[in-house]
Every structure is written in structure tokens, then in C-alpha cells.
Design an enzyme around this catalytic site. Structure first.
Site, PDB file in Angstrom:
ATOM      1  N   ASN A 167     -69.815  16.910-101.485  1.00  9.71           N
ATOM      2  CA  ASN A 167     -70.872  16.074-100.928  1.00  9.71           C
ATOM      3  C   ASN A 167     -70.798  14.614-101.370  1.00  9.71           C
ATOM      4  O   ASN A 167     -71.512  13.770-100.849  1.00  9.71           O
ATOM      5  CB  ASN A 167     -72.256  16.634-101.283  1.00  9.71           C
ATOM      6  CG  ASN A 167     -72.518  16.610-102.776  1.00  9.71           C
ATOM      7  OD1 ASN A 167     -71.830  17.301-103.532  1.00  9.71           O
ATOM      8  ND2 ASN A 167     -73.487  15.828-103.223  1.00  9.71           N
ATOM      9  N   THR A 168     -69.898  14.311-102.300  1.00 10.81           N
ATOM     10  CA  THR A 168     -69.813  12.942-102.805  1.00 10.81           C
ATOM     11  C   THR A 168     -68.415  12.655-103.346  1.00 10.81           C
ATOM     12  O   THR A 168     -67.608  13.567-103.539  1.00 10.81           O
ATOM     13  CB  THR A 168     -70.867  12.704-103.912  1.00 10.81           C
ATOM     14  OG1 THR A 168     -70.887  11.320-104.281  1.00 10.81           O
ATOM     15  CG2 THR A 168     -70.544  13.524-105.152  1.00 10.81           C
ATOM     16  N   GLY A 169     -68.118  11.385-103.565  1.00  8.96           N
ATOM     17  CA  GLY A 169     -66.886  10.981-104.233  1.00  8.96           C
ATOM     18  C   GLY A 169     -65.601  11.450-103.579  1.00  8.96           C
ATOM     19  O   GLY A 169     -65.462  11.453-102.345  1.00  8.96           O
ATOM     20  N   ILE A 170     -64.648  11.867-104.419  1.00  8.35           N
ATOM     21  CA  ILE A 170     -63.334  12.296-103.949  1.00  8.35           C
ATOM     22  C   ILE A 170     -63.447  13.485-102.999  1.00  8.35           C
ATOM     23  O   ILE A 170     -62.743  13.557-101.988  1.00  8.35           O
ATOM     24  CB  ILE A 170     -62.431  12.649-105.145  1.00  8.35           C
ATOM     25  CG1 ILE A 170     -62.140  11.403-105.987  1.00  8.35           C
ATOM     26  CG2 ILE A 170     -61.125  13.279-104.682  1.00  8.35           C
ATOM     27  CD1 ILE A 170     -61.431  11.703-107.293  1.00  8.35           C
ATOM     28  N   GLY A 171     -64.333  14.414-103.330  1.00 11.77           N
ATOM     29  CA  GLY A 171     -64.489  15.587-102.484  1.00 11.77           C
ATOM     30  C   GLY A 171     -64.902  15.228-101.077  1.00 11.77           C
ATOM     31  O   GLY A 171     -64.356  15.740-100.090  1.00 11.77           O
ATOM     32  N   SER A 229     -57.054  15.796-114.708  1.00 10.57           N
ATOM     33  CA  SER A 229     -57.169  14.404-115.141  1.00 10.57           C
ATOM     34  C   SER A 229     -56.070  14.105-116.149  1.00 10.57           C
ATOM     35  O   SER A 229     -55.576  15.002-116.833  1.00 10.57           O
ATOM     36  CB  SER A 229     -58.532  14.153-115.790  1.00 10.57           C
ATOM     37  OG  SER A 229     -58.564  12.910-116.449  1.00 10.57           O
ATOM     38  N   TYR A 267     -64.680  17.787-122.622  1.00 10.85           N
ATOM     39  CA  TYR A 267     -64.178  17.399-121.298  1.00 10.85           C
ATOM     40  C   TYR A 267     -62.652  17.451-121.270  1.00 10.85           C
ATOM     41  O   TYR A 267     -62.054  18.019-120.348  1.00 10.85           O
ATOM     42  CB  TYR A 267     -64.655  15.994-120.941  1.00 10.85           C
ATOM     43  CG  TYR A 267     -64.164  15.516-119.593  1.00 10.85           C
ATOM     44  CD1 TYR A 267     -64.592  16.142-118.418  1.00 10.85           C
ATOM     45  CD2 TYR A 267     -63.270  14.453-119.485  1.00 10.85           C
ATOM     46  CE1 TYR A 267     -64.137  15.715-117.173  1.00 10.85           C
ATOM     47  CE2 TYR A 267     -62.819  14.010-118.256  1.00 10.85           C
ATOM     48  CZ  TYR A 267     -63.253  14.655-117.100  1.00 10.85           C
ATOM     49  OH  TYR A 267     -62.788  14.227-115.868  1.00 10.85           O
TER      50      TYR A 267
END
Length: 298
Positions: free
Chosen positions: A29-33, A156, A181
Site C-alpha cells: 500500500n505504500t513505498g517500494i511495494g 538490505s 533489524y
């Protein structure tokens, strides 16, 4: 090792027709996706946007449908911090779709204070690794039946800094928001390598990638980052559309149809961390992940 990759290199320029292909994108729903879904829609794919926030997901879906005129974009609830939600998502997806050609494990959370998933997992290892581990395994039968098919794990470059704490994987004895992380991102690559071994000969490939330093909402829980780090580096960071390029490359490039177990950055193979090649740790993590997610009993 480029922990903050500010290059604007790496663009997937090959035109492919994905009509008839069924794709799942987590955190869509946002960003890279969201940008990944937009490009998949433009190429004709049928895309399931798997999201926790269904209001934002539906708004993103409508925007993409209006822009691309591809009506084969749909939304489905998925909370990667809940094993029950993951199992329900898979059940619902399989009831509607008999094929799955591409699974893009894109969703993730970054840093923030220690929180727990529904089952009591530390949130970052729980969402970034355990959730996608269970989701992927539950969809393997459909992926195999749809071969040639692909799994793409968004990791990452901080996996270079990661260490799998075999004595405290859940960060109960000691918690570091950055350390947790980094551990989860290393887990993504170890999972990719181990899964690639297990999928040999099935027609299903799996690869991991680093999208670059991208300006998205990923760091919204990182207090120090929001206040000090991100304002300084923000002008140098990639846009979400630029950050999605390596995901699209791994998912769609025809030359990668039989390539598995690699790590990409800027739309080309990159050397992964030495720790990511540790087969014993990969096997240990797989076994532990089976226990945590209940797959060992199923």
C-alpha cells in the site's frame, strides 16, 4: 559494503508482458511495494496487494487501477505479525487463485522500541523474517504447480552488519533496535539461500535484494533517524519508484528464470555477507523458524 547506497543506478528497462501472471506483493500500500504493484499492473499482471492497513491498501489499489486501466488488481488482509492472519490469508488466496507465479516478500518494519507480535516474537524478526517464512512455505505448493515461478525477498545491505544470535534470537536478554533489524535482514538472505537449496529442480527460484537507500515510511518508528539522520540524508535517497527497480529486475527479468540463491543490488548480482553463506546457521535458522511458526508440527 554500501550501507547507505545513494547511487541512482539500476533501472529495469526490459519491456515484458505479464498478462496471465499472478503475483502477491506484501506491504503493497505504500513505498517500494506500491511502486512495484504499479509497474506490474502496467505490464498486465494480476496482482494481490497483501496489506495490514486495508483502507490505505484499497486507496492505493484504486489509484493504480485508475492509472493503468488494469482491473485485475485486488486487495487482501495480511498482518505478518499474526500467524493466524497469515494462515487465513493463504486460505483465502488459494480459494480464489489456483496459480501463483511471483511472490514478492516486500513488507518490513525497521527499528523502534521492542515490541512483540501476537505470538510473542520480537517484532522485527517476527515480521521481517518469521512472517514471510511461514507465508512462503504455505504458498510453496501453489508456486511449484505454477512453475516456472519466483520468490523475491527484499532484504538490505545492513545484513552485512547482522548476526544471528542463536542464544537470544528473540532479543529477550538484550535488545538493540538496530541490532534486531540487522539480524532480521541477515535472516532474509540466509532464508533465501537455504530455500534455494530446497527448491532445486522444482522450477521455483528465490533471490534476495537490497533496494538501496530509499525515501519511504519504513523508518517511521526510528526516533533518532526521523529527528537526526533521515533529514540529513533524505535529499540523497532514492525515490520509491527507483527503489522498486531491483525488485522488478529479480521478479521479471527473463535472464533470471533459472537463477536462484543470489543477492542483487542496482539490478545486478552483488556479493553477500560472509555470514549469509554460513550453511550451518542457515539450517539452524530454518529449523528454529519451523518451530516458531508451527510448521514443524504440520
Amino acid at each position: 559494503m554500501e550501507l547507505f547506497d545513494f547511487t541512482k543506478e539500476g533501472k529495469f528497462t526490459k519491456e515484458t508482458n505479464e498478462t496471465g501472471k499472478v503475483v502477491i506483493v506484501t506491504g503493497a500500500n505504500t513505498g517500494i511495494g506500491k511502486e512495484t504493484v504499479r509497474e506490474l499492473a502496467r505490464r498486465g499482471a494480476t496482482v494481490c496487494m497483501a496489506c495490514r492497513d486495508m483502507k490505505k491498501c484499497e486507496e492505493a489499489r484504486q489509484e493504480i487501477v485508475d492509472e493503468t486501466k488494469n482491473n485485475n488488481i485486488f486487495t487482501k488482509s495480511l498482518d505478518l505479525s499474526s500467524l493466524d492472519s497469515i494462515r487465513q490469508f493463504v486460505k483465502d488466496f488459494k480459494a480464489e487463485q489456483s496459480k501463483l507465479h511471483i511472490l514478492i516478500n516486500n513488507a518490513g518494519i525497521m527499528r523502534g522500541p521492542r515490541k512483540l507480535t501476537q505470538e510473542g516474537f520480537e517484532m522485527q524478526i517476527g515480521v521481517n523474517h518469521m512472517g514471510h517464512f511461514l507465508l512462503t512455505n504455505l504458498l510453496l505448493d501453489t508456486l511449484k504447480a505454477s512453475a516456472p515461478s519466483r520468490i523475491v525477498n527484499v532484504s538490505s545491505s545492513v545484513h552485512y552488519l547482522g548476526k544471528i544470535n542463536t542464544k537470544d534470537l528473540n532479543s529477550e536478554k538484550c535488545y538493540s533496535e538496530g541490532g534486531a533489524y540487522n539480524q532480521s535482514k541477515l535472516a532474509n538472505v540466509l532464508f533465501t539461500r537455504e530455500l534455494a537449496k530446497r527448491l532445486e529442480g522444482t522450477g521455483v527460484t528465490v533471490n534476495a535484494l537490497h533496494p538501496g537507500a530509499v525515501k519511504t515510511e519504513l523508518g517511521r518508528n526510528w526516533t533518532a533517524g526521523k529527528n537526526f539522520v533521515l533529514p540529513l540524508i533524505s535529499p540523497l535517497m532514492k525515490t520509491a519508484a527507483s527503489g522498486a527497480q531491483t525488485t522488478l529486475y529479480a521478479a521479471l527479468d527473463p535472464d533470471l528464470e533459472k537463477i536462484s540463491g543470489l543477492y542483487f543490488s542496482d539490478c545486478r548480482p552483488k556479493e553477500m555477507a560472509k555470514a549469509a553463506k554460513d550453511e550451518k546457521t542457515a539450517e539452524w535458522l530454518w529449523a528454529e523458524s519451523e518451530k516458531w511458526t508451527g510448521l514443524a508440527q504440520s
